[in-house]
Scaffold this motif. Sequence first.
Motif, PDB file in Angstrom:
ATOM      1  N   TYR A 115       0.821  -1.214   0.000  1.00 15.04           N
ATOM      2  CA  TYR A 115       0.000   0.000   0.000  1.00 15.04           C
ATOM      3  C   TYR A 115       0.850   1.257   0.000  1.00 15.04           C
ATOM      4  N   PRO A 116       1.686   1.428   1.030  1.00 16.25           N
ATOM      5  CA  PRO A 116       2.528   2.639   0.939  1.00 16.25           C
ATOM      6  C   PRO A 116       3.396   2.669  -0.310  1.00 16.25           C
ATOM      7  N   LEU A 142      10.604   5.506   2.433  1.00 20.21           N
ATOM      8  CA  LEU A 142      11.606   5.298   3.468  1.00 20.21           C
ATOM      9  C   LEU A 142      10.931   4.884   4.789  1.00 20.21           C
ATOM     10  N   VAL A 143       9.888   5.620   5.117  1.00 21.74           N
ATOM     11  CA  VAL A 143       9.214   5.318   6.385  1.00 21.74           C
ATOM     12  C   VAL A 143       8.628   3.916   6.338  1.00 21.74           C
ATOM     13  N   ALA A 144       7.946   3.590   5.264  1.00 20.93           N
ATOM     14  CA  ALA A 144       7.279   2.301   5.160  1.00 20.93           C
ATOM     15  C   ALA A 144       8.296   1.169   5.277  1.00 20.93           C
ATOM     16  N   GLY A 162      15.710   4.507   8.305  1.00 19.92           N
ATOM     17  CA  GLY A 162      14.732   5.019   7.342  1.00 19.92           C
ATOM     18  C   GLY A 162      14.120   6.310   7.828  1.00 19.92           C
ATOM     19  N   GLN A 163      13.685   6.324   9.056  1.00 20.37           N
ATOM     20  CA  GLN A 163      13.032   7.537   9.551  1.00 20.37           C
ATOM     21  C   GLN A 163      14.022   8.679   9.708  1.00 20.37           C
ATOM     22  N   VAL A 164      15.228   8.351  10.153  1.00 21.91           N
ATOM     23  CA  VAL A 164      16.232   9.406  10.273  1.00 21.91           C
ATOM     24  C   VAL A 164      16.514  10.001   8.905  1.00 21.91           C
TER      25      VAL A 164
END
Lengths: 223, 639, 168
Positions: free
Chosen positions: C5-6, C45-47, C59-61
């Motif tokens: 999905y993302p 990146l977040v996903a 990823g979050q950084v």
Amino acid sequence: MTEAVPSYLSPTGQEVVFLLLGAVAVGSALLVVTTRQLVHAALWLVVCFGALAGCYLVLTAEFVAWVQVLIYVGAIVVLLLFGIMLTRAPIGRSADLDSGNRVVSAVVALATAAILVTVVIDGFRTAYTPLDPGAGAAKELGASIFATWVLPFEALSVLLLAALIGAIVLSRTDIPGGSPPMGPAPPTGPAPPTGPATGRADPPARGDPAPPDRPSDQTSGGH
Amino acid sequence: MTTFPLMAVLLPFVAAFAGLLLSRRPHRPPPASSGARAADRQAGTRAAWIAIIPTAVSAALAAWLAWDRGFAFLNNTGSGAPTGHTYGTIITGGIPISLTLQADNLSALLGVLVTLVALAVQVYSVGYLADDPRYPSYSAFISLFTSAMLLVVYAGDLLVLYVGWEIMGLCSYLLIGHWWEDRGNSRAAVKAFLVTRLGDVGFLFGIFVLGSAAGSFRVADVLAKVPEMSQATLVTATLLLLAGVAGKSAQVPLHTWLPDAMAGPTPISALIHAATMVAAGIFIVARLFPAFLAAPPTMDVLAVLAAVGMLGAALAALAQDDLKRVLAYSTVSQLAYMAGGLAAGSDTAAIFHLVTHGAFKALLFLCAGVVIHHVGSNLMTRMGGLRRELPITFTTMTIGLAALMGIPPASGFFSKDAVIAAMDDAVTAGTLTDAAALLLYGCALATVAVTGAYATRAWLRTFFGRARAVPVPLPEPPPGTAHVVDVTEAPRTMLVPVVLLAVPALLLGLAGGLHMEVGVAAVGVVLALLGAGAVYAFWRMDPLADPARLLGPLRAPCEQAFYVDRGYAALFVRPVLALARLVVRTDDTVVDGAVRGSGRTVRGLAGVLRLAQNGNVQLYVSGLLAGVLLIAVGAVVFT
Amino acid sequence: MHIVYPAVVSALLFSIGVYGVLARRNTILVLMSVELMLNAVSLNLVAFDVWLADRLHSGQVLTLFVIVIAAAEVGLGLAIVLALYRNRRTVDLDHLRALAEPATATGPEQEDLGAGGLTGTARESPQPVNVAVPQGAAEERRTAGGGEAQAEGGGGGGQAVRRERGTP
């Protein structure tokens, strides 16, 4: 993490929320690139970024979501709006926001989408992860940044400084070697503020070489 | 003494470069015209000394080398090991080249001839070209030529010989074109160069064939290997060599350059185109005579060429009006005699005739030079009655013409007699086929008569009759031509060589050993006198008219030398010119057209491409992304 | 959560950004589209960070870093756009064709120099750098001159006038 992939036909609540938010993001993004009003595009961008922030939240990345809201929605869009105003873009509906190669762009974009979606679906059909709240909390992320990623973080701060200086140099007109000052006033002098077609009241100011005058004119434009 | 050949070759060689480099040193900037003239004269004097002294020393060396041997070659007495030295070997990829210079009986004899004639010509030229500003280069070229000819004569290796052979050709070209301001002269020089070069190609390949068959380029080795060579090899090699001989010695198919070469100064005609260089071809055949003897077809070809050449050239000489051209055709004819003697199998007779011919033809040319110098024209119609004005020249030229005709006491009588006797023998025995031998013999006898005729004609028209040399308005001679009407006969530097040359021309025949055949000699003399008598009879009828009219309808073809030049022009020159024009046109339209067309095509295509280069960045990025997409699709699909 | 999905949302956002970059004429709109593309990447990146459960939260950084860089980029981009506007009096990408091959004698592709062509001076101008100045001046005159100037000037200049006129 890929074991026992749940069916796609029975989405969880998180997935439903995410899909709705994603649809909002995609739809508003589409409006950003298709709207005929420049300012509306910026506003739709706000919607899009907000929806994306929601997506981040659903994906348990709370800190990123808030940063997204703060920086993108709060700062970047405002910057863009300022840009729109400073360049005296026409406020309101205008017919020619799209350039001539719209068809080509559409074809390329559709092809990009087709390939990306195909490849992504093909590659991550079976990827599944349960969502664990708390992993993206500010505490976790902060610890990670200032423990592991501190060096890139500092480098990034230098980069920001450089960008700041660069932006200043580019914007100022009185620095030798910077952008050249505006062209000299037209030999005919300031043009008379007539012209039935131009509804705006600022034609005399356009010949004025001093840039700081203009935003104020802009804000008072017929909008 | 073993170094004498080397020194004899090197001295004139050094003199040549010294003459070129040092004559005008220290070089002064040319001031006013009078100063320039004085500088010219001074340079001329210096160049004369630079040229004459080494040549004289060379002549002394050559004479020393020949002293013991004397006329051993002509008498076939004693083989005497050659005197000389091998100065090292040039290692090549294949057969090595040995730098040998040596004097055997043949070389020693010819070395003396070459150096003496060269010396005479050098001395003579001092007077003949007294006012020529380019005299230093002229004398240097003669020195260079002398060196090259001596190299040919003394070389013990065929390739070393070839080096000298080519330098001679170069000098001939340079000297024929000495007065290059006249376009005709430079054309004659180019013609001589091209025609002899044509023969030289064959000559070089003949050397290669012989050398590779023998495994060595040394003359001695080659001759030693002759019996082992196959007939085909020998015939190929000798026929190829014959091409070079025909080119250099002006034999029939390639003889056309020699009459034109008379455009050069008269001493050059005497030295190069009568006495020495043209004899080099005959010399080569004599040098490699065993190889030629072992190839009867070549001898037949040589015999036929010689027969045609001697008679045709003699007839042409009979019709010429230009004195030098008469002598030139006479040279062709006499060289054909020598070739005929060689074909008949007697190299001694041929070389004997070569030596005597060298002497008397050089004498004749130098005398002609005096006459021309005096009259200011080459044409015999402008001469006549000169025997009172030029008594010394008259005497010496008479001696020379007598030798040419073969009148008994003169040298030509004995050598020509020897040649004809050899031909007589060849009819009955020898390597020649009967037809060729008969043709050769017949032509030789006929030529004797014609020789007598044209010699007499030249003699009568030059020295007898009424003086036609109108002292009146001679046109101003072109720059460089030394046509100064002088009250005295000629400068001493011109007369001394003439007189000195007259001695061997008269007496050299006695040296060759008096083994004459009375019958042949009598026939020869009678025929010569017959020809002379016919001309005299015609001349008596009308002293003013040209006795050449006795040729009747043959006269025009004879004057044009049987249209050989015109035939060559039609056969070779014009097709080549047409081909060249075709090539030019092809180059213009096809090659250049292709180049221009491709340029235009590229420009057109580029114009299409330019449409994309319109500055719209978004279009560029679109193209970029489309390309990336294609690559991605390819990567996805094909992997 | 299905990662598809993302990923798909991000792919669609990216494609929309591509379209915007390619099709929009206004430079600021193009900048917005670039932001869209950046956000698509951030979403990815977040996903994937969530999916891979990275302990370092790389990823979050990285998403944070991207956001910061995006801010810097927008700042710089806008500064460039402003400088451009000061010089050319336009921010329309398809009028900024200084990259095009210089117009030759028969070049029909000199439409970006439409103003220069109008006055007839810029084409003979020995220094093409100075083209900007008479162009700006010419546009002034055109804007002021109204009808006949527009009739004269083809190309971009005319369009600019038309656009302004269309403004209510």
